[in-house]
Structure formats: C-alpha cells, structure tokens
Motif scaffolding. Structure first.
Motif, short mmCIF file in Angstrom:
data_model
loop_
_atom_site.label_atom_id
_atom_site.label_comp_id
_atom_site.label_asym_id
_atom_site.label_seq_id
_atom_site.Cartn_x
_atom_site.Cartn_y
_atom_site.Cartn_z
N ILE A 193 -56.51 -29.58 -32.39
CA ILE A 193 -57.46 -28.51 -32.65
C ILE A 193 -58.26 -28.80 -33.92
CG2 ILE A 193 -57.71 -26.06 -33.22
CD1 ILE A 193 -55.41 -25.45 -31.38
N GLU A 194 -57.62 -29.41 -34.92
CA GLU A 194 -58.36 -29.81 -36.12
C GLU A 194 -59.50 -30.76 -35.76
OE1 GLU A 194 -55.65 -31.50 -38.87
OE2 GLU A 194 -54.61 -29.61 -39.28
N ASP A 195 -59.22 -31.75 -34.93
CA ASP A 195 -60.26 -32.70 -34.51
C ASP A 195 -61.39 -31.98 -33.77
OD1 ASP A 195 -58.90 -34.82 -35.64
OD2 ASP A 195 -57.95 -35.45 -33.75
N PHE A 196 -61.00 -31.04 -32.92
CA PHE A 196 -61.99 -30.28 -32.15
C PHE A 196 -62.90 -29.47 -33.08
CE2 PHE A 196 -63.17 -26.22 -30.20
CZ PHE A 196 -63.92 -26.66 -29.12
N LEU A 197 -62.30 -28.78 -34.05
CA LEU A 197 -63.09 -27.94 -34.95
C LEU A 197 -63.97 -28.77 -35.88
CD1 LEU A 197 -60.52 -25.12 -35.86
CD2 LEU A 197 -62.43 -25.01 -34.24
N LYS A 198 -63.48 -29.95 -36.27
CA LYS A 198 -64.30 -30.85 -37.08
C LYS A 198 -65.56 -31.25 -36.32
CE LYS A 198 -60.49 -32.82 -39.81
NZ LYS A 198 -59.64 -34.03 -40.00
N ASP A 199 -65.39 -31.54 -35.03
CA ASP A 199 -66.55 -31.90 -34.21
C ASP A 199 -67.55 -30.75 -34.10
OD1 ASP A 199 -65.59 -34.45 -33.74
OD2 ASP A 199 -64.66 -33.94 -31.81
N LYS A 200 -67.04 -29.53 -34.20
CA LYS A 200 -67.90 -28.36 -34.11
C LYS A 200 -68.39 -27.89 -35.49
CE LYS A 200 -67.32 -28.14 -29.67
NZ LYS A 200 -68.43 -28.49 -28.75
N ASN A 201 -68.03 -28.66 -36.53
CA ASN A 201 -68.44 -28.34 -37.91
C ASN A 201 -67.95 -26.96 -38.36
OD1 ASN A 201 -69.94 -30.79 -38.38
ND2 ASN A 201 -71.55 -29.95 -37.05
#
Length: 328
Positions: free
Chosen positions: A301-309
């Motif tokens: 989820i961290e990786d996902f949220l990073k991609d979404k800024n």
C-alpha cells in the motif's frame, strides 16, 4: 461529577503519592469495522505519552505539548488531558490542595482515526492515578477518560478510550449504564495501519451516518457482530475476517478516503483477513494472522500511495493487551 467514587477517603494514602510519573497510552482501532461505537482494540504502537509532576503551586499547568504541530490548546480547560484530570481531582477532593504540571508528547497524528484524543486523555488519567498510588480501578477511571472524548468531539463514547485504558479487545454493550467487557485476544493477529494524510474530522464523518437503516442491513450487521465475538473466543481467524464487514457505516465514510477500494483490494490480495476503516478514518486497517503478511500489505500500500503522490504513515502492530503503562 460522576458520583462513582465511594468512600474515597479510604482509598487515598498520601504516603503512597509519587512526585513524578511518565505514562504511555496506546492508539486504538475503534469500531472494528462492523461494531460501530461498541467495539475496539488497542495496538502496541503508536501511542501518546504524558509526564506528570506534583508542584507546590495549586492547580494544573500544561508545560508543553510536542508532536502536535501547534494544533492543541495549552488552556487547561480546553485540553482533553488537563480537563479530564481536573475533573478527577475535583471529585477526589484534591482540587484545592494539589498542584500538577503536565507534558504531553504526541506520538501519533491528530485526526487520524487512531484515537489520538483518547490516548492522550487515558495517559493523563492513568498518570494521575499512578501519582496518587493507584487508589482507583480502571472501571472507576473510565468515565473520566470518556469526558475527554466529550470535549474532543462532542460525544462521550468509549470505543477508543475503552481499549486504550483496558488494553486488548473491548466490547461496550451499553453506555447507560456504562458496561465494558474485555474479550480474549487471538495471539496471531497483526494490524496493518495506513494513515493517508488527508483530513477527515470526526464530527464531519459522523454527519454522514444515516439515522435509519434497512432491516436487512441491520440483520446482516448484528449477525456479523455476534459471529465476530464468537470467532474471537474460538480463535477462528477465517470467521474473524468474514464477519468484519460493515453494511451501514463504511459505504458512506469510505467515500472520504482516497483510493479506499484499491487499498482494500491490495490488502485482500496479499492475504489480509479483512480490511476497513479505523474509527472515523482516514486511517485504514487490515488484519492478518501472520506478521509477514501484515508487513507485506504495508509495503504494497505504501508503494501504491507513493505512485499516487499521497503522503502517508504506516504501522504494523500486534494487539496491545496491557493498555497504558509507566515508562521507566
């Protein structure tokens, strides 16, 4: 104030009073998805800390607050910690003979859905009881912790302060009269907590809740609550996951949390037992029966949220069985 402290003179012994105490109180996951306002559990981390000292001058003084980005008041009547501590001092008959200084150290985000105000208040009330030599039980302390919630969000509910004070998983089947029950904690449960840094005020989140629900949704919901409690006693992890579904609150509140559905899909794909909102949000919570699964969910989820800024914080923790404790 609450008229619950019978024969208090017999419980106070000045020879047992301490000069200083440093207390940690844990964050909490209120509602446990399907148990709105009646279920919650504590986590080992994060939490808040209070340092309380006796002073020669009478009354209460807040010396400093850290970790709050300047959001919390130093005014003793407006701060949940000092307000609740003062109420207890008054009921103990110590308001005209006792002086206290308080330091509050916030170790978790405010307005996160992790019971921030509850942890602060519980730390303060627990610290005062320790300072006085532990004259009161946790059941006697609970109403004063709830008073902090009344000040913070307008409602003296116990689904955050209950688990923070008692530790573990708590059930509050009644608020009048106030009843709290501690449930067993399955050993292998791990919570993944993801806090996307968006603002979802508790008062605003409560406004989304409908006054009326359909009978079929109500039946599903109370069936889930009953099944969840049975599964907790039986340590049935599969049924714990299946029963933690919300047909009433989550459909409305999840709209305030960015990418809620995507984070839920990621968690379940990675092996989570269940996924939902912590308290009023925006923190979301996944429960797993292995630490590795819980950590993998957090990373994904961290990786996902990073991609979404989207800026965020994450925590992985077992359920805290102890509640608040004195730091050495």
């Amino acid at each position: 104030m609450f008229q619950v402290l019978d024969k208090i003179e017999e419980k106070l012994d000045s020879n047992k009073f301490l000069e200083q105490v440093h207390v940690f109180a844990p964050a909490t996951v209120a509602n446990m998805i399907c148990g709105y306002d009646i279920l919650g559990f504590a986590v080992d981390y994060p939490g808040d800390e209070v340092i309380m000292k006796r002073t020669e001058s009478l009354g209460i003084e807040i010396l400093k607050i850290t970790g709050d980005e300047g959001k919390l008041p130093l005014d003793v009547q407006k701060n949940t910690v000092s307000h609740s501590v003062w109420q207890l001092l008054c009921d103990l008959g110590l308001d005209k003979s006792f002086g206290l200084s308080i330091e509050l150290h916030k170790k978790m985000p405010i307005g996160s859905g992790l019971g921030s105000s509850a942890a602060s208040t519980v730390a303060g009330i627990f610290a005062l009881n320790e300072l006085l030599g532990n004259p009161l039980t946790k059941h006697e302390l609970l109403p004063y912790c709830m008073e902090g919630e009344r000040l913070a969000c307008g409602s003296a509910h116990a689904d955050n302060v209950g688990p923070s004070l008692f530790g573990g998983i708590t059930l509050i089947p009644s608020s009048e009269p106030l009843i709290i029950r501690s449930l067993p904690v399955p050993e292998d449960l791990y919570a993944t907590l993801i806090y996307p840094k968006v603002e979802v005020p508790t008062k605003d989140a409560r406004k989304l809740i409908k006054d009326k629900v359909s009978l079929d949704k109500a039946v599903k919901q109370w069936g889930n609550i009953a099944s969840l409690i049975a599964a907790i006693y039986e340590k049935d992890y599969t049924e714990i996951g299946r029963s933690m579904q919300d047909y009433i609150i989550e459909p409305s509140r999840s709209l305030l949390i960015p990418f809620f559905d995507q984070m839920k899909e990621i968690s379940l794909d990675k092996g989570a037992l269940t996924f939902g909102i912590s308290g009023s949000g925006p923190t979301v919570m996944a429960l797993s029966y292995e630490q590795n699964i819980a950590k993998d969910i957090a990373l994904s989820i961290e990786d996902f949220l990073k991609d979404k800024n989207i800026d965020h914080l994450s925590f992985v923790s077992k359920i805290n069985k102890q509640g608040p404790y004195v730091k050495k």
